[in-house]
Design an enzyme around this catalytic site. Structure first.
Site, PDB file in Angstrom:
ATOM      1  N   LYS A   9     -23.503 -17.033  67.543  1.00 43.86           N
ATOM      2  CA  LYS A   9     -22.394 -17.132  68.482  1.00 43.86           C
ATOM      3  C   LYS A   9     -22.574 -18.390  69.327  1.00 43.86           C
ATOM      4  O   LYS A   9     -23.637 -18.984  69.349  1.00 43.86           O
ATOM      5  CB  LYS A   9     -22.361 -15.907  69.419  1.00 43.86           C
ATOM      6  CG  LYS A   9     -21.834 -14.668  68.701  1.00 43.86           C
ATOM      7  CD  LYS A   9     -21.644 -13.468  69.630  1.00 43.86           C
ATOM      8  CE  LYS A   9     -20.876 -13.723  70.877  1.00 43.86           C
ATOM      9  NZ  LYS A   9     -19.542 -14.307  70.686  1.00 43.86           N
ATOM     10  N   GLY A  10     -21.493 -18.742  70.010  1.00 41.32           N
ATOM     11  CA  GLY A  10     -21.582 -19.895  70.904  1.00 41.32           C
ATOM     12  C   GLY A  10     -20.688 -21.043  70.507  1.00 41.32           C
ATOM     13  O   GLY A  10     -20.678 -22.088  71.153  1.00 41.32           O
ATOM     14  N   ALA A  39     -17.549 -13.801  66.637  1.00 44.27           N
ATOM     15  CA  ALA A  39     -18.816 -14.398  66.185  1.00 44.27           C
ATOM     16  C   ALA A  39     -18.487 -15.573  65.276  1.00 44.27           C
ATOM     17  O   ALA A  39     -17.399 -15.638  64.696  1.00 44.27           O
ATOM     18  CB  ALA A  39     -19.652 -13.369  65.436  1.00 44.27           C
ATOM     19  N   THR A  99     -15.311 -13.849  74.197  1.00 46.21           N
ATOM     20  CA  THR A  99     -14.630 -15.143  74.316  1.00 46.21           C
ATOM     21  C   THR A  99     -14.263 -15.646  72.926  1.00 46.21           C
ATOM     22  O   THR A  99     -15.050 -15.501  71.996  1.00 46.21           O
ATOM     23  CB  THR A  99     -15.573 -16.147  75.012  1.00 46.21           C
ATOM     24  OG1 THR A  99     -15.831 -15.675  76.330  1.00 46.21           O
ATOM     25  CG2 THR A  99     -14.951 -17.543  75.089  1.00 46.21           C
ATOM     26  N   GLY A 100     -13.073 -16.236  72.815  1.00 44.62           N
ATOM     27  CA  GLY A 100     -12.706 -16.868  71.549  1.00 44.62           C
ATOM     28  C   GLY A 100     -11.320 -16.478  71.095  1.00 44.62           C
ATOM     29  O   GLY A 100     -10.630 -15.656  71.717  1.00 44.62           O
ATOM     30  N   THR A 158     -10.342 -14.897  68.364  1.00 52.68           N
ATOM     31  CA  THR A 158     -10.147 -13.590  67.725  1.00 52.68           C
ATOM     32  C   THR A 158     -10.114 -12.487  68.778  1.00 52.68           C
ATOM     33  O   THR A 158      -9.182 -11.660  68.808  1.00 52.68           O
ATOM     34  CB  THR A 158     -11.266 -13.312  66.695  1.00 52.68           C
ATOM     35  OG1 THR A 158     -11.466 -14.484  65.903  1.00 52.68           O
ATOM     36  CG2 THR A 158     -10.904 -12.143  65.802  1.00 52.68           C
ATOM     37  N   ASP A 166     -16.413  -8.733  70.947  1.00 53.75           N
ATOM     38  CA  ASP A 166     -16.543 -10.188  70.987  1.00 53.75           C
ATOM     39  C   ASP A 166     -16.406 -10.749  69.574  1.00 53.75           C
ATOM     40  O   ASP A 166     -16.557 -10.014  68.585  1.00 53.75           O
ATOM     41  CB  ASP A 166     -17.905 -10.571  71.596  1.00 53.75           C
ATOM     42  CG  ASP A 166     -17.920 -11.973  72.184  1.00 53.75           C
ATOM     43  OD1 ASP A 166     -16.988 -12.767  71.900  1.00 53.75           O
ATOM     44  OD2 ASP A 166     -18.863 -12.286  72.926  1.00 53.75           O
ATOM     45  N   GLU A 210     -22.175 -14.251  77.167  1.00 51.24           N
ATOM     46  CA  GLU A 210     -21.860 -13.279  76.109  1.00 51.24           C
ATOM     47  C   GLU A 210     -23.069 -12.405  75.799  1.00 51.24           C
ATOM     48  O   GLU A 210     -22.937 -11.199  75.587  1.00 51.24           O
ATOM     49  CB  GLU A 210     -21.404 -14.008  74.838  1.00 51.24           C
ATOM     50  CG  GLU A 210     -20.011 -14.606  74.973  1.00 51.24           C
ATOM     51  CD  GLU A 210     -19.601 -15.468  73.785  1.00 51.24           C
ATOM     52  OE1 GLU A 210     -18.395 -15.601  73.556  1.00 51.24           O
ATOM     53  OE2 GLU A 210     -20.477 -16.020  73.086  1.00 51.24           O
TER      54      GLU A 210
HETATM   55  C1  5RP Z   1     -17.792 -18.161  71.974  1.00 47.35           C
HETATM   56  C2  5RP Z   1     -18.099 -17.424  70.740  1.00 47.35           C
HETATM   57  C3  5RP Z   1     -16.954 -16.964  69.925  1.00 47.35           C
HETATM   58  O1  5RP Z   1     -16.919 -15.581  69.962  1.00 47.35           O
HETATM   59  C4  5RP Z   1     -17.122 -17.450  68.522  1.00 47.35           C
HETATM   60  O2  5RP Z   1     -17.168 -18.863  68.574  1.00 47.35           O
HETATM   61  C5  5RP Z   1     -15.962 -16.998  67.627  1.00 47.35           C
HETATM   62  O3  5RP Z   1     -14.783 -17.533  68.106  1.00 47.35           O
HETATM   63  P1  5RP Z   1     -13.415 -17.431  67.290  1.00 47.35           P
HETATM   64  O4  5RP Z   1     -13.028 -15.998  67.292  1.00 47.35           O
HETATM   65  O5  5RP Z   1     -12.481 -18.319  68.065  1.00 47.35           O
HETATM   66  O6  5RP Z   1     -13.676 -17.946  65.912  1.00 47.35           O
HETATM   67  O7  5RP Z   1     -19.227 -17.152  70.393  1.00 47.35           O
HETATM   68  O8  5RP Z   1     -18.958 -18.629  72.588  1.00 47.35           O
END
Ligand code: 5RP
Length: 233
Positions: free
Chosen positions: A98-99, A87, A29-30, A32, A85, A107
């Site tokens: 994460k989170g 981070a 999720t996110g 990236t 995923d 996740e």
């Molecule tokens: C979601 C996450 C995401 O992977 C983390 O926040 C990184 O997100 P982004 O790629 O948008 O910076 O842990 O719960």
């Protein structure tokens, strides 16, 4: 596209070199990993690979469905080959915070059910010690005040209910998130994860210890794949 967005895209796409025909994939999720998911959909359509994905959040499920990636739920696909995923931070031991997107519980379930995990990140996520990014903890929505008080005795800085009391952020599991300001002090994430997990009312902690095998990191000088020595990749 801004500079950071370009780095996210480069990292998200480059990580798909770990994807191959026939795999069952955990889809993170996110912003990236979104680029990885788009690239996986392209690989299905244009390269003809066959994969199934297990989404780690409702947002990812909606995106992957829209892109026509075949999906399973975690209970239908317990043995996953690879999870990709994002981070919020990674340290030299490949341990993670994460989170930031609130999806940490699913996740972690999906990453732990995978034979390997690759993190996609831009260079801003690399740290020497975890904790500059506030540590997200998912908690039971009924018990959050008690949990918050307990966590405050562990956390040196502020413990904040995400979204605030008036309009708390609600996770896909109907939980709340506490964002905990440890500062860059988390030198033993394993013991901290254990200590926080023991607080009743905690659903899961956004520390991923010993789970990540490689980080595909984009920086202004290019994309680098950092592989954990002794990891599974
Ligand atoms: C979601 C996450 C995401 O992977 C983390 O926040 C990184 O997100 P982004 O790629 O948008 O910076 O842990 O719960």
């Amino acid at each position: 596209m801004t500079g950071v967005e370009q780095l996210k895209e480069q990292s998200g796409i480059a990580a798909c070199r770990f994807v191959s025909d026939g795999m069952a994939l955990g889809l993170g999720t996110g912003s990236t990993v979104r680029y990885s998911i788009i690239e996986i959909a392209r690989m299905i359509k244009e390269d003809g690979i066959e994969v199934v994905g297990v989404p780690t959040s409702e947002d990812t499920r909606v995106l992957a469905e829209h892109l026509e990636i075949p999906l399973r739920t975690i209970d239908e696909a317990i043995d996953l080959d690879l999870t990709i995923d994002g981070a919020d931070e990674f340290d030299p031991n490949f341990d993670l915070i994460k989170g930031g997107g609130g999806a940490l519980t699913r996740e972690k379930v999906v990453a732990k059910a995978s034979k390997s995990m690759v993190v996609v990140a831009d260079e801003t996520k690399q740290v020497s010690t975890l904790g500059e990014f506030d540590l997200p903890i998912e908690v039971d929505s009924i018990l959050w005040e008690e949990v918050s008080a307990e966590i405050s005795s562990i956390c040196p800085g502020d413990v904040t209910l995400r979204g605030g009391v008036g309009e708390p952020y609600i996770t896909d599991n109907q939980g709340f998130i506490l964002d905990c300001s440890f500062g860059p002090t988390i030198s033993n994430p394993k013991s901290l994860e254990r200590e926080i997990s023991e607080v009743s009312g905690v659903v899961d902690v956004g520390l991923f210890v010993g789970i990540c095998d490689a980080v595909v990191m984009a920086s202004r000088s290019g994309v680098e794949t950092l592989v954990k020595p002794g990891g599974r990749l």
